[in-house]
Design a protein around this motif. Structure first.
Motif, PDB file in Angstrom:
ATOM      1  N   HIS A  80       0.862  -1.146   0.012  1.00  0.00           N
ATOM      2  CA  HIS A  80       0.147   0.001  -0.029  1.00  0.00           C
ATOM      3  C   HIS A  80       0.701   1.479   0.078  1.00  0.00           C
ATOM      4  CE1 HIS A  80      -3.534   2.508   0.883  1.00  0.00           C
ATOM      5  NE2 HIS A  80      -2.862   2.948   1.727  1.00  0.00           N
ATOM      6  N   ILE A  81       1.759   1.197   0.774  1.00  0.00           N
ATOM      7  CA  ILE A  81       2.721   2.384   0.931  1.00  0.00           C
ATOM      8  C   ILE A  81       3.898   2.548  -0.454  1.00  0.00           C
ATOM      9  CG2 ILE A  81       4.694   3.367   1.975  1.00  0.00           C
ATOM     10  CD1 ILE A  81       2.331   3.488   3.611  1.00  0.00           C
ATOM     11  N   MET A  82       3.864   1.477  -1.112  1.00  0.00           N
ATOM     12  CA  MET A  82       4.646   1.592  -2.231  1.00  0.00           C
ATOM     13  C   MET A  82       3.670   2.282  -3.393  1.00  0.00           C
ATOM     14  SD  MET A  82       6.905  -2.041  -2.658  1.00  0.00           S
ATOM     15  CE  MET A  82       6.612  -2.250  -4.086  1.00  0.00           C
ATOM     16  N   HIS A  83       2.249   2.029  -3.290  1.00  0.00           N
ATOM     17  CA  HIS A  83       1.358   2.286  -4.171  1.00  0.00           C
ATOM     18  C   HIS A  83       1.291   3.867  -3.974  1.00  0.00           C
ATOM     19  CE1 HIS A  83      -2.963   3.468  -5.312  1.00  0.00           C
ATOM     20  NE2 HIS A  83      -2.397   2.903  -6.290  1.00  0.00           N
ATOM     21  N   LEU A  84       1.124   4.403  -2.619  1.00  0.00           N
ATOM     22  CA  LEU A  84       0.894   5.766  -2.393  1.00  0.00           C
ATOM     23  C   LEU A  84       2.106   6.452  -2.951  1.00  0.00           C
ATOM     24  CD1 LEU A  84      -0.644   5.604   0.934  1.00  0.00           C
ATOM     25  CD2 LEU A  84      -1.668   6.277  -1.004  1.00  0.00           C
ATOM     26  N   ASN A  85       3.294   5.889  -2.579  1.00  0.00           N
ATOM     27  CA  ASN A  85       4.708   6.401  -3.294  1.00  0.00           C
ATOM     28  C   ASN A  85       4.473   6.671  -4.795  1.00  0.00           C
ATOM     29  OD1 ASN A  85       7.225   7.816  -3.088  1.00  0.00           O
ATOM     30  ND2 ASN A  85       8.223   5.825  -3.187  1.00  0.00           N
TER      31      ASN A  85
END
Length: 95
Positions: A80-85
């Motif tokens: 999820h964090i990778m997607h937000l990044n």
């Protein structure tokens, strides 16, 4: 979050800053699985202590489930964090 369910740049930045907490959860999951493994080995070695083995069997499965749950949560939040990044990088390119 905004009312229209779109993330603002500030929301994305806040979630990226929480990455350390998710990393700690991931490490805790690995630690629980390692502890469950060591507990199983320590309980299985003494073949004449049936009461210890039954106690280990009673604790082992919950430890594995908790550890796997923490691992899956950590992996999911990492993705999820990778997607937000990626969303943040794409928004920065558009501006």
């Amino acid at each position: 979050m905004a009312a229209d369910d779109t993330l603002t740049s500030a929301d994305i930045e806040d979630r990226i800053q929480q990455l350390g907490r998710f990393t700690r959860l991931l490490k805790a999951g690995f630690g629980i699985i390692l502890a469950a493994f060591l507990l199983a080995v320590a309980g299985s070695l003494p073949a004449n202590l049936d009461s210890v083995a039954s106690a280990v069997d009673a604790v082992l499965l919950p430890l594995i489930f908790v550890g796997m749950g923490l691992l899956l949560f950590g992996i999911g939040m990492h993705l999820h964090i990778m997607h937000l990044n990626l969303v943040r990088q794409l928004r920065d390119q558009d501006e």
